[in-house]
Enzyme design. Structure first.
Site, short mmCIF file in Angstrom:
data_model
loop_
_atom_site.label_atom_id
_atom_site.label_comp_id
_atom_site.label_asym_id
_atom_site.label_seq_id
_atom_site.Cartn_x
_atom_site.Cartn_y
_atom_site.Cartn_z
N TYR A 184 -15.11 4.44 9.85
CA TYR A 184 -13.66 4.31 9.87
C TYR A 184 -13.06 4.86 11.16
O TYR A 184 -12.23 4.21 11.81
CB TYR A 184 -13.08 5.03 8.66
N LYS A 209 -11.09 2.62 13.97
CA LYS A 209 -9.70 2.88 14.34
C LYS A 209 -9.56 3.10 15.84
O LYS A 209 -8.60 2.62 16.47
CB LYS A 209 -9.18 4.09 13.56
N ASP A 249 -2.79 -13.63 6.69
CA ASP A 249 -4.16 -13.12 6.71
C ASP A 249 -4.44 -12.66 8.13
O ASP A 249 -4.62 -13.48 9.04
CB ASP A 249 -5.13 -14.22 6.30
N ILE A 250 -4.47 -11.34 8.35
CA ILE A 250 -4.60 -10.83 9.71
C ILE A 250 -5.98 -11.14 10.31
O ILE A 250 -6.15 -11.02 11.53
CB ILE A 250 -4.32 -9.32 9.78
N ASP A 303 -6.64 10.49 12.15
CA ASP A 303 -7.26 11.72 12.67
C ASP A 303 -8.78 11.67 12.59
O ASP A 303 -9.46 12.52 13.16
CB ASP A 303 -6.73 12.95 11.94
N GLY A 347 0.80 -1.21 0.00
CA GLY A 347 0.00 0.00 0.00
C GLY A 347 0.83 1.27 0.00
O GLY A 347 2.07 1.25 0.01
N TRP A 381 -4.39 13.04 6.76
CA TRP A 381 -4.39 12.86 5.31
C TRP A 381 -2.95 13.02 4.84
O TRP A 381 -2.25 13.97 5.21
CB TRP A 381 -5.29 13.93 4.69
#
Length: 305
Positions: free
Chosen positions: A124, A128, A35-36, A101, A10, A149
């Site tokens: 999201y 997190k 595979d987490i 954030d 990524g 970001w």
């Protein structure tokens, strides 16, 4: 030091791997190899590797995708993090996790957020935050980094460099060709698309947030590994709204007149701050550039200034 890094295919993971490979033994398993979402496989892989650190970058990070498929993103973002934490506890490895954030998305203020002032408003951000909590319950000495970001430009400078003193319109669009091959759309690429491809772009004049050069994140990663366990803000500080910052970038590029035509102001109903305080991370010797300074550095390094 031996480091296992997830998510190295990524945007950020690839940059962290590249940085750590310079001085450390790195293990970068693919999804097929680790595979987490499978706790037994996590334990097996971490036990076999015996890393000093697991740097967990893999995630479903598309905010819209998390809203559309919250159960799927929960498996990766929350349970995947919890599984790795259990594996690290069994192997005696320390763990560093990339948070966001977005845990501050609901704070209607213009001031930077402190670590305890969490108020997520999307899936999201909630995932997190929950992942942070689950990891730290299992591993009190683990580290969660709240990222902002991020932006970067293509690694291959031949794709990005613009010749001549103007570095202007004639060559710009061609030099952005292929950008998506290794750089996802971000704040800076959106502005460059506006400058070189005459595309309109809109940012909020009520949203305050740091926007961070991904290379700086990778560069500072080794330093934060010496910190005690905890939650740290790992991003450039924010001094202005995203709209006003975008206007400054147009000016830096010498394209102020284009900003008048192409930069739109998104009028949000209420102010909100995703900006983050810097005191705690600075105590650990980590200093990020101001947002505009980081953008100027990135533009210089890629031949646009």
């Amino acid at each position: 030091m031996k480091v296992l890094i997830t998510g190295t295919s990524g945007f950020l993971g690839a940059r962290i791997l590249r940085r750590f490979q310079e001085n450390h033994c790195c293990i970068a398993p693919s999804h097929r190899e680790l595979d987490i979402c499978d706790v037994a496989q996590c334990v097996q892989v971490i036990q076999a590797a015996q890393p000093d650190w697991v740097i967990h970058v893999a995630a479903v990070s598309d905010v819209g995708e998390c809203e559309r498929n919250p159960e799927c993103s929960y498996q990766v973002n929350v349970l995947g993090t919890e599984n790795l934490a259990k594996a690290c506890a069994a192997a005696g490895s320390r763990m560093l996790f990339m948070s966001s954030d977005q845990v501050y998305g609901g704070n209607q203020t213009v001031l930077p957020n402190r670590e305890e002032e969490v108020c997520p408003i999307n899936v999201y951000g909630r995932q997190k935050l929950l992942a942070e909590q689950k990891m730290r319950a299992i591993l009190p000495d683990s580290i969660a980094l709240r990222l902002s970001w991020m932006y970067d430009l293509p690694d291959n400078k031949s794709e990005a460099e613009v010749d001549g003193p103007d570095r202007g319109m004639k060559d710009g669009a061609a030099n952005l060709t292929g950008m998506q091959a290794n750089v996802k759309s971000n704040f800076l690429t959106q502005i460059l698309d506006a400058v070189y491809k005459e595309k309109e772009v809109a940012f909020s004049d009520k949203e305050y947030r740091g926007i961070t050069y991904a290379q700086e994140v990778a560069e500072q990663m080794e330093t934060i590994l010496t910190a005690p366990g905890g939650v740290y803000h790992f991003a450039s500080p924010a001094a202005d709204t995203t709209y006003r910052l975008a206007r400054q970038v147009f000016e830096v590029l010498g394209k102020g007149q284009q900003a008048e035509r192409l930069l739109r102001k998104r009028e949000d109903a209420m102010p909100r701050s995703l900006a983050m305080t810097q005191e705690r991370v600075r105590e650990q010797g980590v200093y990020f550039s101001e947002t505009l300074d980081g953008i100027c550095r990135c533009l210089r390094e890629h031949g646009f200034l």
